[in-house]
Design a protein around this motif. Sequence first.
Motif, PDB file in Angstrom:
ATOM      1  N   GLN A  21      -1.583 -14.132  -4.629  1.00  0.00           N
ATOM      2  CA  GLN A  21      -0.834 -15.495  -4.078  1.00  0.00           C
ATOM      3  C   GLN A  21      -0.290 -15.427  -2.745  1.00  0.00           C
ATOM      4  OE1 GLN A  21       0.520 -16.994  -8.607  1.00  0.00           O
ATOM      5  NE2 GLN A  21       1.946 -16.944  -6.822  1.00  0.00           N
ATOM      6  N   GLY A  22       0.051 -14.224  -2.570  1.00  0.00           N
ATOM      7  CA  GLY A  22       0.782 -14.095  -1.074  1.00  0.00           C
ATOM      8  C   GLY A  22       2.099 -13.749  -1.409  1.00  0.00           C
ATOM      9  N   PHE A  23       3.039 -13.225  -0.432  1.00  0.00           N
ATOM     10  CA  PHE A  23       4.412 -12.951  -0.668  1.00  0.00           C
ATOM     11  C   PHE A  23       5.069 -14.242  -0.585  1.00  0.00           C
ATOM     12  CE2 PHE A  23       8.335 -12.301   1.643  1.00  0.00           C
ATOM     13  CZ  PHE A  23       9.272 -11.526   0.612  1.00  0.00           C
ATOM     14  N   GLU A  24       4.801 -14.915   0.292  1.00  0.00           N
ATOM     15  CA  GLU A  24       5.825 -16.105   0.474  1.00  0.00           C
ATOM     16  C   GLU A  24       5.208 -16.979  -0.501  1.00  0.00           C
ATOM     17  OE1 GLU A  24       7.262 -18.571   4.267  1.00  0.00           O
ATOM     18  OE2 GLU A  24       5.052 -18.280   4.342  1.00  0.00           O
ATOM     19  N   ASN A  25       4.314 -17.291  -1.061  1.00  0.00           N
ATOM     20  CA  ASN A  25       3.966 -18.199  -2.107  1.00  0.00           C
ATOM     21  C   ASN A  25       4.372 -17.696  -3.508  1.00  0.00           C
ATOM     22  OD1 ASN A  25       2.888 -20.166  -0.179  1.00  0.00           O
ATOM     23  ND2 ASN A  25       0.851 -18.986  -0.220  1.00  0.00           N
ATOM     24  N   THR A  26       4.925 -16.680  -3.560  1.00  0.00           N
ATOM     25  CA  THR A  26       5.491 -15.855  -5.033  1.00  0.00           C
ATOM     26  C   THR A  26       6.695 -16.277  -5.164  1.00  0.00           C
ATOM     27  OG1 THR A  26       3.498 -14.439  -4.888  1.00  0.00           O
ATOM     28  CG2 THR A  26       5.103 -13.964  -6.462  1.00  0.00           C
ATOM     29  N   LEU A  53       9.977  -6.863  -2.760  1.00  0.00           N
ATOM     30  CA  LEU A  53       9.046  -6.587  -1.835  1.00  0.00           C
ATOM     31  C   LEU A  53       9.240  -4.996  -1.539  1.00  0.00           C
ATOM     32  CD1 LEU A  53       6.955  -7.095   0.165  1.00  0.00           C
ATOM     33  CD2 LEU A  53       8.680  -8.015   1.776  1.00  0.00           C
ATOM     34  N   ASN A  54      10.523  -4.525  -1.283  1.00  0.00           N
ATOM     35  CA  ASN A  54      10.722  -3.136  -0.968  1.00  0.00           C
ATOM     36  C   ASN A  54      10.137  -2.211  -2.162  1.00  0.00           C
ATOM     37  OD1 ASN A  54      11.840  -3.795   1.686  1.00  0.00           O
ATOM     38  ND2 ASN A  54      14.070  -3.718   0.716  1.00  0.00           N
ATOM     39  N   ALA A  55      10.411  -2.776  -3.344  1.00  0.00           N
ATOM     40  CA  ALA A  55       9.951  -2.171  -4.527  1.00  0.00           C
ATOM     41  C   ALA A  55       8.323  -1.779  -4.500  1.00  0.00           C
ATOM     42  CB  ALA A  55      10.678  -2.577  -5.907  1.00  0.00           C
ATOM     43  N   VAL A  56       7.686  -3.239  -4.312  1.00  0.00           N
ATOM     44  CA  VAL A  56       6.563  -3.175  -4.214  1.00  0.00           C
ATOM     45  C   VAL A  56       5.850  -2.300  -3.189  1.00  0.00           C
ATOM     46  CG1 VAL A  56       4.525  -4.756  -3.685  1.00  0.00           C
ATOM     47  CG2 VAL A  56       6.076  -5.392  -5.109  1.00  0.00           C
ATOM     48  N   ILE A  57       6.452  -2.394  -1.933  1.00  0.00           N
ATOM     49  CA  ILE A  57       6.046  -1.328  -1.216  1.00  0.00           C
ATOM     50  C   ILE A  57       6.179   0.107  -1.268  1.00  0.00           C
ATOM     51  CG2 ILE A  57       6.350  -0.593   1.417  1.00  0.00           C
ATOM     52  CD1 ILE A  57       6.914  -3.601   2.052  1.00  0.00           C
ATOM     53  N   GLU A  58       7.222   0.485  -1.942  1.00  0.00           N
ATOM     54  CA  GLU A  58       7.286   1.809  -2.440  1.00  0.00           C
ATOM     55  C   GLU A  58       6.304   2.038  -3.565  1.00  0.00           C
ATOM     56  OE1 GLU A  58       9.294   4.269  -1.265  1.00  0.00           O
ATOM     57  OE2 GLU A  58       9.705   3.118   0.550  1.00  0.00           O
ATOM     58  N   ALA A  59       6.217   1.345  -4.375  1.00  0.00           N
ATOM     59  CA  ALA A  59       5.022   1.416  -5.655  1.00  0.00           C
ATOM     60  C   ALA A  59       3.603   1.662  -4.773  1.00  0.00           C
ATOM     61  CB  ALA A  59       4.926   0.271  -6.337  1.00  0.00           C
ATOM     62  N   ARG A  60       3.328   0.984  -3.694  1.00  0.00           N
ATOM     63  CA  ARG A  60       2.065   1.091  -3.214  1.00  0.00           C
ATOM     64  C   ARG A  60       2.055   2.339  -2.320  1.00  0.00           C
ATOM     65  NH1 ARG A  60       0.068  -4.713  -0.773  1.00  0.00           N
ATOM     66  NH2 ARG A  60       0.180  -6.189  -2.556  1.00  0.00           N
ATOM     67  N   LEU A 106      -1.187  -7.963   2.936  1.00  0.00           N
ATOM     68  CA  LEU A 106       0.484  -7.919   3.079  1.00  0.00           C
ATOM     69  C   LEU A 106       0.992  -7.688   4.428  1.00  0.00           C
ATOM     70  CD1 LEU A 106       2.982  -7.757   1.566  1.00  0.00           C
ATOM     71  CD2 LEU A 106       2.803  -5.541   1.316  1.00  0.00           C
ATOM     72  N   THR A 107       0.407  -6.687   5.119  1.00  0.00           N
ATOM     73  CA  THR A 107       0.878  -6.680   6.628  1.00  0.00           C
ATOM     74  C   THR A 107       0.718  -7.781   7.428  1.00  0.00           C
ATOM     75  OG1 THR A 107      -1.266  -5.301   7.305  1.00  0.00           O
ATOM     76  CG2 THR A 107       0.701  -3.823   6.387  1.00  0.00           C
ATOM     77  N   SER A 108      -0.466  -8.491   7.224  1.00  0.00           N
ATOM     78  CA  SER A 108      -0.722  -9.620   8.040  1.00  0.00           C
ATOM     79  C   SER A 108       0.418 -10.653   7.720  1.00  0.00           C
ATOM     80  CB  SER A 108      -2.218 -10.120   7.773  1.00  0.00           C
ATOM     81  OG  SER A 108      -2.998  -9.291   8.596  1.00  0.00           O
ATOM     82  N   GLU A 109       0.458 -10.991   6.567  1.00  0.00           N
ATOM     83  CA  GLU A 109       1.497 -11.841   6.012  1.00  0.00           C
ATOM     84  C   GLU A 109       2.884 -11.654   6.534  1.00  0.00           C
ATOM     85  OE1 GLU A 109       2.930 -14.509   2.324  1.00  0.00           O
ATOM     86  OE2 GLU A 109       1.859 -12.607   1.972  1.00  0.00           O
TER      87      GLU A 109
END
Length: 192
Positions: A21-26, A53-60, A106-109
Amino acid sequence: MSDGKTFEQIVASADDLFYRQGFENTSFADIAAEVGISRGNFYYHFKSKDEILNAVIEARLADTRAMIAAWEAETEDPEGRICCYIRILLDHQSEIMAHGCPVGTLTSELAKLNHQAQGAANGIFTLFRDWLRLQFERLGCGAESDRNAMRVLAWSQGVATLANAYRDEDFVRREVEEITGWLRARVRDCAA
């Protein structure tokens, strides 16, 4: 459900929703509903969407490190390792065609939002870049190693973007063959 397990489920669900959905739309509500927890329980783990978001980036980042380690274990051949990276386009073709590259989208958004986490998200690309550069160095490409790594990254991102736009499976297969052919030529050039 234990607190650790709930935390992991929130991060996994947020990761999936941010991708689809995108970060902003969630919203918090979207993530809480996906996990099946109350908003109060949700806020116990995360006070803000930026924390998620920070936790998602760390998981990725952790997932990317694990994927790279698996490729390293799969083969000692640097060319074969680079092919592992290129095969992501085929291994995840249906997801990429539906939603694009999870890192690229994600980086583009985040760039469009001028979000403070953009640099951290770019770190995923940096992991791939550094690892690809090392493989090209092992192939003897010397000063061209980083340029070659960036070429592979750029080419794969372009394929992912167009795969998402056109949803053309044949295009993806043809481009993977082209990238692989280019790689073989570079290996020959570096060895000469």
